[in-house]
Design a protein around this motif. Structure first.
Motif, PDB file in Angstrom:
ATOM      1  N   THR A   1       0.814  -1.224   0.000  1.00  0.00           N
ATOM      2  CA  THR A   1       0.000   0.000   0.000  1.00  0.00           C
ATOM      3  C   THR A   1       0.844   1.270   0.000  1.00  0.00           C
ATOM      4  OG1 THR A   1      -0.122   0.045   2.433  1.00  0.00           O
ATOM      5  CG2 THR A   1      -1.894  -1.119   1.250  1.00  0.00           C
ATOM      6  N   LYS A   2       2.165   1.154   0.090  1.00  0.00           N
ATOM      7  CA  LYS A   2       3.026   2.327   0.218  1.00  0.00           C
ATOM      8  C   LYS A   2       3.605   2.756  -1.122  1.00  0.00           C
ATOM      9  CE  LYS A   2       4.184   1.286   5.019  1.00  0.00           C
ATOM     10  NZ  LYS A   2       5.265   1.019   6.007  1.00  0.00           N
ATOM     11  N   PHE A   3       3.925   4.045  -1.206  1.00  0.00           N
ATOM     12  CA  PHE A   3       4.465   4.585  -2.462  1.00  0.00           C
ATOM     13  C   PHE A   3       5.451   5.704  -2.176  1.00  0.00           C
ATOM     14  CE2 PHE A   3       0.739   7.210  -1.542  1.00  0.00           C
ATOM     15  CZ  PHE A   3       1.211   8.502  -1.759  1.00  0.00           C
ATOM     16  N   PHE A   4       6.253   6.001  -3.213  1.00  0.00           N
ATOM     17  CA  PHE A   4       7.076   7.204  -3.256  1.00  0.00           C
ATOM     18  C   PHE A   4       6.548   8.073  -4.389  1.00  0.00           C
ATOM     19  CE2 PHE A   4      10.104   4.000  -1.608  1.00  0.00           C
ATOM     20  CZ  PHE A   4      10.437   4.608  -0.412  1.00  0.00           C
ATOM     21  N   ALA A   5       6.582   9.389  -4.205  1.00  0.00           N
ATOM     22  CA  ALA A   5       6.201  10.331  -5.254  1.00  0.00           C
ATOM     23  C   ALA A   5       7.197  11.478  -5.243  1.00  0.00           C
ATOM     24  CB  ALA A   5       4.780  10.846  -5.043  1.00  0.00           C
ATOM     25  N   GLY A   6       7.387  12.111  -6.404  1.00  0.00           N
ATOM     26  CA  GLY A   6       8.430  13.127  -6.513  1.00  0.00           C
ATOM     27  C   GLY A   6       7.897  14.521  -6.728  1.00  0.00           C
ATOM     28  N   ASP A   7       8.659  15.495  -6.254  1.00  0.00           N
ATOM     29  CA  ASP A   7       8.398  16.910  -6.518  1.00  0.00           C
ATOM     30  C   ASP A   7       9.178  17.286  -7.769  1.00  0.00           C
ATOM     31  OD1 ASP A   7       8.490  19.766  -6.572  1.00  0.00           O
ATOM     32  OD2 ASP A   7       8.061  19.824  -4.420  1.00  0.00           O
ATOM     33  N   LEU A   8       8.460  17.587  -8.827  1.00  0.00           N
ATOM     34  CA  LEU A   8       9.091  17.901 -10.104  1.00  0.00           C
ATOM     35  C   LEU A   8      10.028  19.092  -9.990  1.00  0.00           C
ATOM     36  CD1 LEU A   8       9.252  17.543 -13.217  1.00  0.00           C
ATOM     37  CD2 LEU A   8       7.283  19.073 -13.379  1.00  0.00           C
ATOM     38  N   VAL A   9       9.652  20.095  -9.223  1.00  0.00           N
ATOM     39  CA  VAL A   9      10.392  21.347  -9.167  1.00  0.00           C
ATOM     40  C   VAL A   9      11.650  21.237  -8.319  1.00  0.00           C
ATOM     41  CG1 VAL A   9      10.273  23.790  -8.507  1.00  0.00           C
ATOM     42  CG2 VAL A   9       8.285  22.668  -9.553  1.00  0.00           C
TER      43      VAL A   9
ATOM     44  N   ARG B   1       6.859  10.192   0.729  1.00  0.00           N
ATOM     45  CA  ARG B   1       6.500   8.827   1.035  1.00  0.00           C
ATOM     46  C   ARG B   1       5.078   8.805   1.597  1.00  0.00           C
ATOM     47  NH1 ARG B   1      10.600   5.608   4.801  1.00  0.00           N
ATOM     48  NH2 ARG B   1       9.982   7.290   6.232  1.00  0.00           N
ATOM     49  N   GLY B   2       4.239   7.902   1.056  1.00  0.00           N
ATOM     50  CA  GLY B   2       2.851   7.861   1.489  1.00  0.00           C
ATOM     51  C   GLY B   2       2.275   6.465   1.465  1.00  0.00           C
ATOM     52  N   ASP B   3       0.992   6.379   1.793  1.00  0.00           N
ATOM     53  CA  ASP B   3       0.247   5.127   1.870  1.00  0.00           C
ATOM     54  C   ASP B   3      -1.123   5.386   1.259  1.00  0.00           C
ATOM     55  OD1 ASP B   3      -1.505   2.995   2.964  1.00  0.00           O
ATOM     56  OD2 ASP B   3       0.237   2.471   4.175  1.00  0.00           O
ATOM     57  N   ILE B   4      -1.577   4.515   0.358  1.00  0.00           N
ATOM     58  CA  ILE B   4      -2.853   4.767  -0.325  1.00  0.00           C
ATOM     59  C   ILE B   4      -4.045   4.697   0.626  1.00  0.00           C
ATOM     60  CG2 ILE B   4      -1.996   4.020  -2.574  1.00  0.00           C
ATOM     61  CD1 ILE B   4      -3.532   1.374  -2.137  1.00  0.00           C
TER      62      ILE B   4
ATOM     63  N   LYS C   1      -4.045   6.431   3.442  1.00  0.00           N
ATOM     64  CA  LYS C   1      -4.006   7.682   4.199  1.00  0.00           C
ATOM     65  C   LYS C   1      -4.104   8.864   3.244  1.00  0.00           C
ATOM     66  CE  LYS C   1      -1.159   5.500   7.767  1.00  0.00           C
ATOM     67  NZ  LYS C   1       0.115   5.547   8.533  1.00  0.00           N
ATOM     68  N   ASP C   2      -4.615   9.981   3.736  1.00  0.00           N
ATOM     69  CA  ASP C   2      -4.900  11.115   2.854  1.00  0.00           C
ATOM     70  C   ASP C   2      -3.771  12.135   2.772  1.00  0.00           C
ATOM     71  OD1 ASP C   2      -5.068  12.354   5.310  1.00  0.00           O
ATOM     72  OD2 ASP C   2      -7.213  12.807   5.181  1.00  0.00           O
ATOM     73  N   LYS C   3      -2.582  11.805   3.309  1.00  0.00           N
ATOM     74  CA  LYS C   3      -1.464  12.738   3.237  1.00  0.00           C
ATOM     75  C   LYS C   3      -0.153  11.973   3.135  1.00  0.00           C
ATOM     76  CE  LYS C   3      -1.635  16.396   5.806  1.00  0.00           C
ATOM     77  NZ  LYS C   3      -1.554  17.313   6.969  1.00  0.00           N
ATOM     78  N   ALA C   4       0.730  12.442   2.235  1.00  0.00           N
ATOM     79  CA  ALA C   4       2.087  11.921   2.116  1.00  0.00           C
ATOM     80  C   ALA C   4       3.059  13.002   2.561  1.00  0.00           C
ATOM     81  CB  ALA C   4       2.379  11.512   0.676  1.00  0.00           C
ATOM     82  N   THR C   5       4.140  12.612   3.234  1.00  0.00           N
ATOM     83  CA  THR C   5       5.084  13.576   3.780  1.00  0.00           C
ATOM     84  C   THR C   5       6.444  13.446   3.118  1.00  0.00           C
ATOM     85  OG1 THR C   5       5.650  12.032   5.565  1.00  0.00           O
ATOM     86  CG2 THR C   5       3.917  13.652   6.007  1.00  0.00           C
ATOM     87  N   LYS C   6       7.223  14.517   3.210  1.00  0.00           N
ATOM     88  CA  LYS C   6       8.548  14.530   2.595  1.00  0.00           C
ATOM     89  C   LYS C   6       9.456  13.504   3.269  1.00  0.00           C
ATOM     90  CE  LYS C   6      10.369  18.514   1.571  1.00  0.00           C
ATOM     91  NZ  LYS C   6      11.135  19.791   1.673  1.00  0.00           N
ATOM     92  N   PHE C   7      10.107  12.696   2.448  1.00  0.00           N
ATOM     93  CA  PHE C   7      11.033  11.671   2.918  1.00  0.00           C
ATOM     94  C   PHE C   7      12.469  12.035   2.589  1.00  0.00           C
ATOM     95  CE2 PHE C   7      13.119   7.490   1.729  1.00  0.00           C
ATOM     96  CZ  PHE C   7      13.456   7.141   3.023  1.00  0.00           C
ATOM     97  N   ILE C   8      12.700  12.568   1.386  1.00  0.00           N
ATOM     98  CA  ILE C   8      14.040  12.956   0.960  1.00  0.00           C
ATOM     99  C   ILE C   8      14.037  14.428   0.578  1.00  0.00           C
ATOM    100  CG2 ILE C   8      15.870  12.621  -0.747  1.00  0.00           C
ATOM    101  CD1 ILE C   8      14.881   9.727  -1.040  1.00  0.00           C
ATOM    102  N   ASP C   9      14.876  15.197   1.253  1.00  0.00           N
ATOM    103  CA  ASP C   9      15.090  16.601   0.900  1.00  0.00           C
ATOM    104  C   ASP C   9      16.251  16.619  -0.092  1.00  0.00           C
ATOM    105  OD1 ASP C   9      15.256  19.314   0.728  1.00  0.00           O
ATOM    106  OD2 ASP C   9      15.775  19.666   2.826  1.00  0.00           O
ATOM    107  N   ALA C  10      15.912  16.652  -1.372  1.00  0.00           N
ATOM    108  CA  ALA C  10      16.932  16.482  -2.409  1.00  0.00           C
ATOM    109  C   ALA C  10      17.906  17.649  -2.434  1.00  0.00           C
ATOM    110  CB  ALA C  10      16.262  16.331  -3.775  1.00  0.00           C
ATOM    111  N   PRO C  11      19.176  17.380  -2.764  1.00  0.00           N
ATOM    112  CA  PRO C  11      20.152  18.465  -2.920  1.00  0.00           C
ATOM    113  C   PRO C  11      19.724  19.449  -4.003  1.00  0.00           C
ATOM    114  CG  PRO C  11      21.248  16.332  -2.806  1.00  0.00           C
ATOM    115  CD  PRO C  11      19.779  16.051  -2.938  1.00  0.00           C
ATOM    116  N   ALA C  12      20.200  20.679  -3.888  1.00  0.00           N
ATOM    117  CA  ALA C  12      19.872  21.717  -4.861  1.00  0.00           C
ATOM    118  C   ALA C  12      20.296  21.293  -6.259  1.00  0.00           C
ATOM    119  CB  ALA C  12      20.560  23.021  -4.484  1.00  0.00           C
TER     120      ALA C  12
END
Length: 325
Positions: A67-75, A81-84, A86-97
């Motif tokens: 039931t778990k997934f990863f999703a990315g911020d295009l920008v 990281r989230g779970d189908i 639950k109604d909210k996914a939270t930041k798991f990786i703060d990507a380098p600039a």
């Protein structure tokens, strides 16, 4: 993802944000605002809409468990990281600039997440336990929009929407990563005459071939991972095709500006396909990619062409709204 993209050399976080902002602004000019469409109700134990809390853009998603997934911020390139359920996914990786996150796939056996880097020409590999960067690959220094990822038993394949070639990152039995290899395509999948060309990619284990989506040609092709020879899958057209999924003889094709997902039955031996159904949802707002969880699809709303979009989310729908087809 669909739009016109020019190669951009990204060397800083500011440049990355500027490149992404320009890309989204151009998309807004090229495409009309979305129209909501009727869809199927979801079961009670699956959230119909899942907020990517704090995301500034969205495009890719990868199944990470039952039931778990990863999703990315295009920008920003950040990973959520989230779970189908639950109604909210939270930041798991703060990507380098300087990073962007387009398509992605999770290698659950080796605890790796492969992420396409768009106009950077790069691919990023993360540890799904710690969130740390395992390795950054410069797939090409030529014109690029590294768009999506497919996993096989031996590694990860990436598409480039600006060139008729694929890139392969090998993964050995111990989970160690090898050097990138470039596969030059032959045949119709190599066409780069449109503004946006190769897009989604998946692997058919039964056929032993890659399946690629070509946005400009509204088409799907099979590709030999050994020779790069490609063959058109005849019988269907898929306008606005973006991400794709393959399971057995079923292909799900996400059609972003059409606000729908088409379920196809493909005969890989004959390279033919038939449309079985069109899956819609009133919550779709330019879906780009999807992940499969048994009988549920989770699709990312990218909201290309939506002015001043403030939130981005994942939408769940039934993978087969008509099980008799």
């Amino acid at each position: 993802m669909e739009s016109t993209v020019m190669h951009i050399s990204i060397s800083s976080g500011r440049t990355s944000r500027r490149a992404a902002a320009g890309f989204l602004a151009l998309a807004a000019l090229l495409v009309p605002a979305p129209v909501a469409s009727a869809g199927e109700a979801r079961s009670d134990n699956v959230a119909p809409v899942i907020l990517l809390d704090g995301a500034k853009g969205a495009e890719g998603i990868a199944a990470a468990g039952s039931t778990k997934f990863f999703a990315g911020d295009l920008v920003t390139g950040d990973i959520y990281r989230g779970d189908i359920r639950k109604d909210k996914a939270t930041k798991f990786i703060d990507a380098p600039a300087g990073r962007m996150a387009v398509g992605m796939k999770a290698d659950r056996h080796n605890d790796l997440l492969f992420v396409a880097g768009g106009p950077t020409g790069q691919a990023y590999v993360y540890d799904t336990d710690t969130g740390k960067t395992v390795r950054t690959y410069q797939l090409t220094k030529k014109e690029a929009f590294i768009n999506d990822v497919a996993l096989t038993d031996h590694g990860a394949w990436f598409t480039n929407s600006r060139r008729g070639e694929l890139y392969f990152i090998p993964v050995d039995d111990d989970g160690d990563l090898g050097s990138v290899r470039t596969l030059t395509l032959k045949g119709p999948a190599a066409d780069t005459s449109k503004q946006f060309n190769l897009n989604g990619i998946a692997y058919s284990r039964d056929a032993g071939r890659l399946v690629v989506a070509h946005t400009g040609n509204q088409a799907l092709y099979t590709v030999s991972p050994r020779t790069g020879a490609s063959t058109a899958i005849k019988g269907v057209k898929v306008p606005n095709v973006d991400g794709i999924l393959v399971t057995g003889d079923t292909v799900w094709a996400v059609q972003n500006m059409s606000n729908q997902i088409s379920r196809l039955r493909v005969n890989f031996h004959e390279s033919t396909a038939k449309l079985r159904e069109v899956i819609k949802s009133p919550h779709f707002n330019i879906p780009t990619t999807a992940a499969l969880f048994d009988d549920t699809l989770a699709a990312v709303n990218a909201k290309f062409g939506v002015p001043n979009a403030k939130t981005f989310e994942v939408v769940t729908v039934d993978a087969r709204t008509n099980a008799t087809k």
